[in-house]
Design a protein around this motif. Structure first.
Motif, PDB file in Angstrom:
ATOM      1  N   ASN A   6      19.786  25.195  44.390  1.00  8.81           N
ATOM      2  CA  ASN A   6      19.660  25.147  45.845  1.00  8.81           C
ATOM      3  C   ASN A   6      19.139  26.451  46.442  1.00  8.81           C
ATOM      4  N   ASN A   7      18.015  26.896  45.904  1.00  7.12           N
ATOM      5  CA  ASN A   7      17.270  28.016  46.446  1.00  7.12           C
ATOM      6  C   ASN A   7      15.817  27.596  46.602  1.00  7.12           C
ATOM      7  N   ASN A   8      14.913  28.552  46.728  1.00  4.35           N
ATOM      8  CA  ASN A   8      13.483  28.258  46.820  1.00  4.35           C
ATOM      9  C   ASN A   8      12.729  28.900  45.670  1.00  4.35           C
ATOM     10  N   LEU A   9      13.354  28.941  44.514  1.00  3.96           N
ATOM     11  CA  LEU A   9      12.743  29.558  43.340  1.00  3.96           C
ATOM     12  C   LEU A   9      11.574  28.724  42.848  1.00  3.96           C
ATOM     13  N   SER A  10      10.581  29.383  42.301  1.00  4.78           N
ATOM     14  CA  SER A  10       9.378  28.708  41.817  1.00  4.78           C
ATOM     15  C   SER A  10       9.007  29.250  40.446  1.00  4.78           C
ATOM     16  N   GLY A  11       7.891  28.737  39.925  1.00  5.83           N
ATOM     17  CA  GLY A  11       7.433  29.184  38.624  1.00  5.83           C
ATOM     18  C   GLY A  11       8.112  28.443  37.489  1.00  5.83           C
ATOM     19  N   PRO A  12       7.922  28.898  36.256  1.00  6.67           N
ATOM     20  CA  PRO A  12       8.454  28.186  35.089  1.00  6.67           C
ATOM     21  C   PRO A  12       9.917  28.510  34.824  1.00  6.67           C
ATOM     22  N   VAL A  13      10.521  27.690  33.992  1.00  5.54           N
ATOM     23  CA  VAL A  13      11.865  27.970  33.478  1.00  5.54           C
ATOM     24  C   VAL A  13      11.730  28.968  32.335  1.00  5.54           C
ATOM     25  N   PRO A  14      12.365  30.123  32.414  1.00  3.48           N
ATOM     26  CA  PRO A  14      12.230  31.097  31.315  1.00  3.48           C
ATOM     27  C   PRO A  14      12.696  30.491  29.994  1.00  3.48           C
ATOM     28  N   PRO A  15      11.856  30.554  28.970  1.00  6.32           N
ATOM     29  CA  PRO A  15      12.240  29.935  27.699  1.00  6.32           C
ATOM     30  C   PRO A  15      13.252  30.736  26.902  1.00  6.32           C
ATOM     31  N   CYS A  16      13.513  31.987  27.311  1.00  2.00           N
ATOM     32  CA  CYS A  16      14.311  32.886  26.472  1.00  2.00           C
ATOM     33  C   CYS A  16      15.744  33.043  26.948  1.00  2.00           C
ATOM     34  N   ILE A  17      16.179  32.259  27.965  1.00  5.13           N
ATOM     35  CA  ILE A  17      17.553  32.390  28.436  1.00  5.13           C
ATOM     36  C   ILE A  17      18.520  32.043  27.313  1.00  5.13           C
ATOM     37  N   SER A  18      19.520  32.897  27.141  1.00  8.35           N
ATOM     38  CA  SER A  18      20.507  32.698  26.078  1.00  8.35           C
ATOM     39  C   SER A  18      21.884  32.535  26.705  1.00  8.35           C
ATOM     40  N   LEU A  19      22.599  31.497  26.301  1.00  7.13           N
ATOM     41  CA  LEU A  19      23.945  31.239  26.805  1.00  7.13           C
ATOM     42  C   LEU A  19      24.904  31.094  25.649  1.00  7.13           C
ATOM     43  N   ARG A  20      26.105  31.627  25.828  1.00  5.78           N
ATOM     44  CA  ARG A  20      27.142  31.472  24.832  1.00  5.78           C
ATOM     45  C   ARG A  20      28.315  30.775  25.475  1.00  5.78           C
ATOM     46  N   ARG A  21      29.190  30.203  24.656  1.00  8.49           N
ATOM     47  CA  ARG A  21      30.298  29.420  25.199  1.00  8.49           C
ATOM     48  C   ARG A  21      31.564  30.225  25.366  1.00  8.49           C
ATOM     49  N   TYR A  22      31.901  31.048  24.402  1.00  7.01           N
ATOM     50  CA  TYR A  22      33.183  31.731  24.421  1.00  7.01           C
ATOM     51  C   TYR A  22      33.000  33.150  24.929  1.00  7.01           C
ATOM     52  N   SER A  23      33.618  33.430  26.076  1.00 10.81           N
ATOM     53  CA  SER A  23      33.517  34.767  26.649  1.00 10.81           C
ATOM     54  C   SER A  23      34.409  35.736  25.886  1.00 10.81           C
ATOM     55  N   GLU A  24      33.897  36.933  25.658  1.00 11.93           N
ATOM     56  CA  GLU A  24      34.683  37.962  24.981  1.00 11.93           C
ATOM     57  C   GLU A  24      35.507  38.771  25.960  1.00 11.93           C
ATOM     58  N   HIS A  25      35.330  38.505  27.261  1.00 13.09           N
ATOM     59  CA  HIS A  25      36.002  39.305  28.278  1.00 13.09           C
ATOM     60  C   HIS A  25      37.249  38.600  28.791  1.00 13.09           C
ATOM     61  N   SER A  26      38.179  39.400  29.270  1.00 14.92           N
ATOM     62  CA  SER A  26      39.370  38.876  29.934  1.00 14.92           C
ATOM     63  C   SER A  26      38.994  38.527  31.361  1.00 14.92           C
ATOM     64  N   ILE A  27      39.099  37.227  31.698  1.00 10.76           N
ATOM     65  CA  ILE A  27      38.647  36.735  32.993  1.00 10.76           C
ATOM     66  C   ILE A  27      39.808  36.740  33.973  1.00 10.76           C
ATOM     67  N   GLY A  28      39.541  37.148  35.210  1.00  9.68           N
ATOM     68  CA  GLY A  28      40.568  37.201  36.236  1.00  9.68           C
ATOM     69  C   GLY A  28      41.049  35.828  36.643  1.00  9.68           C
ATOM     70  N   SER A  29      41.984  35.806  37.579  1.00  2.30           N
ATOM     71  CA  SER A  29      42.624  34.550  37.986  1.00  2.30           C
ATOM     72  C   SER A  29      41.822  33.799  39.031  1.00  2.30           C
ATOM     73  N   GLN A  30      40.761  34.409  39.598  1.00  2.00           N
ATOM     74  CA  GLN A  30      40.007  33.742  40.640  1.00  2.00           C
ATOM     75  C   GLN A  30      39.214  32.583  40.064  1.00  2.00           C
ATOM     76  N   PRO A  31      39.275  31.390  40.720  1.00  2.00           N
ATOM     77  CA  PRO A  31      38.518  30.243  40.218  1.00  2.00           C
ATOM     78  C   PRO A  31      37.044  30.339  40.585  1.00  2.00           C
ATOM     79  N   LEU A  32      36.178  29.801  39.732  1.00  2.00           N
ATOM     80  CA  LEU A  32      34.754  29.730  40.010  1.00  2.00           C
ATOM     81  C   LEU A  32      34.370  28.275  40.239  1.00  2.00           C
ATOM     82  N   GLU A  33      33.453  28.071  41.178  1.00  2.00           N
ATOM     83  CA  GLU A  33      33.005  26.729  41.529  1.00  2.00           C
ATOM     84  C   GLU A  33      31.852  26.334  40.621  1.00  2.00           C
ATOM     85  N   VAL A  34      32.017  25.226  39.907  1.00  2.00           N
ATOM     86  CA  VAL A  34      31.015  24.757  38.955  1.00  2.00           C
ATOM     87  C   VAL A  34      30.782  23.273  39.194  1.00  2.00           C
TER      88      VAL A  34
END
Length: 780
Positions: free
Chosen positions: A536-564
């Motif tokens: 929900n922005n006005n971004l344009s151009g291609p989808v970067p092919p090199c984006i890397s995502l991992r599933r398990y975070s190595e960091h200790s996450i705070g108590s604040q909820p994130l909207e997904v």
């Protein structure tokens, strides 16, 4: 010690110390011959071999008739050891914790023969079954530790009721069934410390005419179970110092009399105990009382105004998760030693009294979340040098962020989200250099971001405000950022390239803004990313092919909820659950070009949303590698071609390729694809097959080939017979020529028109050649 002894030398040395009474071989490695040489020490009374680095010999230790103290903690013992222990009849102290013992305690001989035993510790093993009745022979036992095993059975039927010499009994983390009345221990006049944590606590008949002989000092019955009413044996206790009855369902009100009767009580924990009614406090002050937790019950009414007078020495107070109403008493300011105060999740109203902040100068944690508190979030005269955690979210606070918060020089977490605060984010916020987490979301803050934030900050939540302007360099120096949530604002311009400097960034949420330009390729530098939402922005151009995502975070996450947004629904994730989420949402932008095949390499991703863009080309076959995907939305694009084989994505719960230019068959209706309806495929005019109402033409009239036919045709060059094709073509051509000749012969008008057309064509060809190639005719 950490020694290694060999048989001959060790035996020779032992022979020189036949009269020794104490021997410590902690952390040593002994072979079997060295064990046998210990027989040369008949006078030995104390033997410590903690962390023994070898198994005991099959026949066990030598006979030590005079041995009184044996310490084998953290050694490796064979299962027969508890039977062989009878060779040491004089033992008074036996320490066998963390020795990898398993199975049951022998029901005859062995351990049960040690009638002089005073202290037995078999904790942290894998022992199981019921306790043998012969343990009742250990009448001298004063301390028994059975914790962290798998023992079962009803304590009322066990031999523990016969061990009346005990002063300390540790039963925690087993499967015992323990009556809340503690009736089996009523004759234990010497019992001082009883720990039954993490067992099953059950209701039992608590006979009023019986009076327990014990005067407990510490009692822990926390765990699970339905205990019925609050146990009556407490009425006879006057020397209690520590009580934990958490997570046991009990009927009754707050036991203020328990505090009154036990003047040395310093800790009372009744968390999640189903207690109800108003809070009543003892009349007199209790100087020893330091810890009180009655959270997650059903207490109602107001907090007694004299609470600060009654408990001036409180160090930690937790009243959260009840139905308390009214204001926060100003007498809290008399608790000069208070370091933790949690009044969250109640219905408290009014303002934060100034006496609370000024008087409690040792306060480190102040949690007032989810109430109806109003006014300023912080008094102007606040001195809060010790404050580390300040949670004021979910209230009705108004005004701006007061400058007095800058006095909280040790503040690490500030959460004032979901209030009615307004104004600009102050530039002095960067001077709270200790700040690690800042949550200002769901307020009415406006204007541009400050020029910078605290350098060590790792979590920033600014979503759902009215912030605007470019992102500029506000976070340029925040190299430790893990979470950046700026969604639902009015930010403009491009996503800065310095976003690639946050090597620890795990969650990037910039949805619902007015950002434009291309997605910066620098995102590909962020190898810790788990969740990216640029929707929900006005971004344009291609989808970067090199984006890397991992599933398990190595960091200790705070108590604040994130909207997904996942599975077509808005959800909130926090804590451990959030650390397991991996997703990419680029929906509702103006992205173009093909979907990179590399996206299919994100094998651990669970949410992928590329809908409502201008993407073209095929759906990559590599999407079949997204084995953990649960939600896949490619709808409202310009994709074409066939849908690849995706039926092996067994976790897929939401799937949509609607409103594209896809063609061919829909995926076979098997497994999870049998649950997807027409809406997943609609808007593709060339798609056919269930669940669409349009049937595939090829499936009704085209010949079907068996696997053998396919192999035969493939070997022969394909499904078309070339020889037959050639013959049929020549025959068809001859028929066409004969048909033309017959028409011209029969119809004179068409015959004249045919010859006229040929004559005209030849004349036109002649003049074309004369005009364009004259030298050909001059040669003649």
């Amino acid at each position: 010690m950490d020694n290694s002894f060999k048989g001959g030398i060790f035996a020779q040395e032992m022979g020189n110390f036949s009269s020794v009474e104490e021997l410590s071989l902690d952390g040593s490695s002994l072979d079997e011959e060295s064990f046998k040489s210990l027989r040369a020490l008949p006078s030995l009374k104390f033997l410590s071999m903690q962390g023994l680095n070898a198994d005991l010999p099959s026949q066990g230790l030598p006979n030590f008739k005079n041995l009184e103290h044996l310490d084998l903690r953290s050694s490796t013992l064979h299962n027969n050891f508890l039977k062989d222990i009878e060779k040491m009849p004089s033992l008074k102290i036996l320490l066998l914790s963390s020795c990898q013992l398993n199975g049951t305690i022998p029901a005859a001989k062995g351990l049960c023969e040690l009638k002089h035993l005073q202290k037995l510790d078999v904790s942290n093993n894998d022992l199981s079954g019921t306790l043998p009745l012969c343990l009742a022979n250990l009448t001298s036992l004063q301390l028994l530790d059975l914790s962290f095993n798998h023992f079962i059975g009803n304590i009322s039927l066990s031999p523990l009721g016969s061990l009346t010499s005990m002063h300390t009994l540790q039963l925690s983390s087993n499967l015992f069934r323990i009556p809340i009345s503690l009736l089996p221990f009523f004759n234990h006049s010497k019992l001082k410390h009883l720990n039954c944590h993490e067992n099953e606590i059950c209701a039992d008949i608590d006979v009023p005419t019986l009076t327990p002989k014990f005067q407990l000092r510490t009692l822990d019955l926390s765990g699970q179970g339905d205990g019925g009413v609050f146990p009556k044996f407490f009425y006879y206790q006057h020397k209690l110092e520590y009580v934990d009855m958490s997570n046991i369902k009990m009927k009754g009100e707050f036991p203020h009399w328990l505090i009154r009767n036990n003047t040395k009580l310093y800790a009372l924990y009744l968390h999640n105990s189903s207690l109800s009614g108003p809070l009543q406090l003892p009349i007199h002050s209790h100087v020893y009382f330091s810890y009180l937790d009655i959270s997650d019950n059903y207490f109602n009414g107001s907090i007694p105004t004299e609470i600060g007078v009654c408990f001036p020495s409180l160090n930690s107070l937790n009243l959260s998760g009840n139905g308390l109403t009214g204001g926060i008493p100003s007498s809290f300011g008399k608790m000069s030693q208070l370091t933790e105060l949690d009044l969250s999740n109640n219905r408290l109203s009014g303002i934060i009294p100034q006496d609370l902040i000024v008087g409690c100068n040792s306060l480190g944690h102040l949690i007032l979340s989810n109430n109806n508190l109003q006014g300023q979030i912080f008094p102007k005269q606040a001195t809060c040098k010790e404050l580390i955690l300040l949670l004021l979210d979910g209230n009705q606070f108004t005004g701006s962020i007061p400058y007095s918060i800058i006095n909280c020089t040790g503040l690490e977490v500030l959460d004032v989200s979901d209030n009615h605060l307004f104004g600009i984010i102050p530039s002095w916020i960067r001077n709270i250099t200790s700040l690690l987490s800042l949550d200002l979301s769901e307020n009415n803050f406006f204007g541009n971001l400050p020029s910078s934030f605290p350098p060590w900050i790792s979590e920033v939540y600014l979503s759902k405000n009215r912030l605007q302007g470019p992102l500029t360099n506000a976070f340029y120096s925040c190299s430790d950022l893990i979470i950046l949530d700026l969604g639902h604002n009015y930010f403009t311009k491009r996503i800065p390239e310095w976003i690639g400097n946050f090597s620890e960034l795990t969650y990037l949420l910039l949805a619902y803004n007015n950002l434009e330009g291309e997605i910066p390729i620098q995102l590909c530098n962020l190898i810790q990313l788990s969740l990216v939402d640029l929707s929900n922005n006005n971004l344009s151009g291609p989808v970067p092919p090199c984006i890397s995502l991992r599933r398990y975070s190595e960091h200790s996450i705070g108590s604040q909820p994130l909207e997904v947004t996942t599975k077509n629904a808005l959800r909130y994730f926090q804590g451990i659950i959030l650390s397991l989420i991996s997703g990419l949402d680029l929906s509702c932008n103006n992205l173009s070009g093909k979907i990179p095949a590399e996206i299919g390499n994100l094998s651990m991703i669970q949410v992928l949303n590329l809908s409502h863009n201008k993407l073209t080309g095929l759906i990559p076959q590599s999407f079949s590698n997204l084995k953990q995907i649960e939600s896949l939305d490619l709808s409202y694009n310009n994709l074409n071609g066939k849908i690849p084989q995706l039926t092996q994505l067994y976790f897929l719960a939401v799937f949509s390729v609607a409103h594209n230019n896809l063609s061919g068959r829909t995926p076979e209706m098997v497994a999870q694809f049998a649950t997807f309806e027409n809406s997943s495929y609609e808007g593709n005019p060339f798609l056919c097959g269930p669940p669409l109402s349009k049937s595939c033409f090829s499936s009704s009239i085209m010949p079907r080939f068996s696997e053998e036919d396919k192999k035969y045709h493939k070997k022969d060059g394909g499904f078309v017979d070339i020889d037959a094709f050639g013959v049929s073509f020549l025959i068809s051509y001859a028929i066409v020529l004969l048909t033309i000749a017959a028409v011209l012969y029969i119809n004179p008008y068409w015959r004249r028109a045919w010859f006229y057309m040929i004559e005209l064509s030849l004349t036109n060809l002649y003049y074309f050649l004369v005009d364009n190639i004259p030298f050909v005719f001059r040669c003649y």
